[in-house]
Design a protein around this motif. Structure first.
Motif, mmCIF file in Angstrom:
data_model
loop_
_atom_site.group_PDB
_atom_site.id
_atom_site.type_symbol
_atom_site.label_atom_id
_atom_site.label_comp_id
_atom_site.label_asym_id
_atom_site.label_seq_id
_atom_site.Cartn_x
_atom_site.Cartn_y
_atom_site.Cartn_z
ATOM 1 N N LEU A 84 21.498 20.145 57.276
ATOM 2 C CA LEU A 84 22.557 19.365 56.399
ATOM 3 C C LEU A 84 24.000 19.102 57.307
ATOM 4 O O LEU A 84 24.435 20.391 57.746
ATOM 5 N N VAL A 85 24.462 18.100 57.184
ATOM 6 C CA VAL A 85 25.532 17.909 57.872
ATOM 7 C C VAL A 85 26.730 16.958 57.180
ATOM 8 O O VAL A 85 26.319 15.968 56.675
ATOM 9 N N ARG A 86 27.911 17.788 56.512
ATOM 10 C CA ARG A 86 28.747 16.930 56.129
ATOM 11 C C ARG A 86 30.071 16.448 57.002
ATOM 12 O O ARG A 86 30.573 17.257 57.819
ATOM 13 N N SER A 87 30.242 15.298 57.021
ATOM 14 C CA SER A 87 31.376 14.701 57.999
ATOM 15 C C SER A 87 32.564 13.999 57.206
ATOM 16 O O SER A 87 32.134 13.364 56.224
ATOM 17 N N ALA A 88 33.633 14.114 57.621
ATOM 18 C CA ALA A 88 34.719 13.512 56.838
ATOM 19 C C ALA A 88 35.822 13.330 58.021
ATOM 20 O O ALA A 88 36.036 13.963 58.731
ATOM 21 N N ALA A 89 36.601 12.226 57.852
ATOM 22 C CA ALA A 89 37.574 11.732 58.685
ATOM 23 C C ALA A 89 38.846 11.405 58.179
ATOM 24 O O ALA A 89 38.632 10.795 56.886
ATOM 25 N N ASP A 90 39.945 11.645 58.435
ATOM 26 C CA ASP A 90 41.119 11.159 57.807
ATOM 27 C C ASP A 90 41.149 9.457 57.661
ATOM 28 O O ASP A 90 40.754 8.803 58.907
#
Length: 282
Positions: A84-90
């Motif tokens: 499982l991969v959680r990705s977030a960017a400004d």
């Protein structure tokens, strides 16, 4: 804007099933090929029984002034039977991608929209953790059409000089630590001048392999353009399942597009049958 653009923006895209990598038609010489394959750490990444956690932060900088221009974060948990991969960017939406050996999915927790498809064995072996040091993809595949020259540097280091026949003035130089089996530096040169350099440092040994804790990219003038910090840790027993359950708690409410999408003729036929059945019930 195209008629389907709104759909693409709301439903995160999901990559197609990965294809099995084919061996290059003209393989590298055996010593170079063996050195390239020694960098692979897929088995160590995906083979930890209780799971491995990888946390990455990527910061982009304006090369002229050194100002921070972007930041993104990725948190991944990887085990032999799931990841499982959680990705977030400004300024961008957060997404959660996962695979359990049966399905490969990605969704937006904020919009509760996503996509899903049947997974393949290769999906489990290739979690999207974006490592850039040839730990996941064979170096000799990435540069299959390049000539390669090995130059021992001493101190258990070897330099690979890669050149493409179509542009003899351009070359890529990759410095490898042959003891720890890691990439130390990737340097691009044009007509002898350095155009950019990627430096890997702050190595840690986790799950039987070495991993870079810091990756810095500089331009031809040595100015920083990107810094990636990475942390690797083996999960305690039961922690993988706990974290995965927590991240997927809202997944049953997600509206999903199942891929591949049906053919237009099949979709029209399904609509016609549904309308006919509805008319009969009235």
């Amino acid at each position: 804007m195209g008629s389907a653009s709104w759909l693409e923006s709301l439903f995160p895209s999901i990559p197609p099933p990965p294809a099995k990598e084919k061996e290059p038609k003209i393989p590298w010489p055996a010593p170079a090929r063996d050195l390239a394959r020694s960098l692979l750490r897929v088995r160590q990444l995906t083979g930890v029984k209780d799971g491995l956690r990888i946390e990455r932060q990527v910061e982009g900088f304006d090369a002229r002034w050194g100002n921070l221009t972007s930041r993104s974060k990725t948190s991944a948990i990887v085990a032999p039977t799931a990841w499982l991969v959680r990705s977030a960017a400004d300024g961008g939406q957060t997404t959660i991608a996962w695979c359990d050996g049966r399905e490969r999915s990605i969704f937006s927790p904020a919009f509760q929209l996503g996509r899903v498809r049947t997974s393949t064995p290769l999906d489990l072996q290739r979690p999207p953790v974006e490592l850039s040091d040839f730990a996941m993809t064979p170096l000799d595949h990435s540069y299959a059409s390049y000539s390669v020259e090995l130059k021992p540097q001493g101190n258990q280091q070897t330099l690979l000089v890669l050149k493409h026949p179509s542009n003899p003035l351009y070359e890529t130089r990759i410095l490898v630590d042959t003891a720890r089996h890691v990439t130390l530096r990737i340097e691009s040169r044009q007509s002898g001048a350095v155009t950019f350099t990627t430096t890997f440092s702050e190595f840690v040994q986790v799950a039987g392999a070495w991993w870079a804790g810091r990756v810095e990219i500089t331009d031809g003038q040595g100015r920083r353009t990107s810094v990636t910090t990475q942390r690797f840790a083996v999960l305690p027993a039961g922690e993988f399942d706990r974290q995965r359950k927590q991240e997927l708690a809202g997944f049953p409410q997600v509206q999903l597009i199942r891929e591949p999408l049906p053919k237009l003729a099949d979709a029209k036929r399904a609509v016609a049958i549904a309308l006919r059945n509805r008319w009969r019930r009235q």
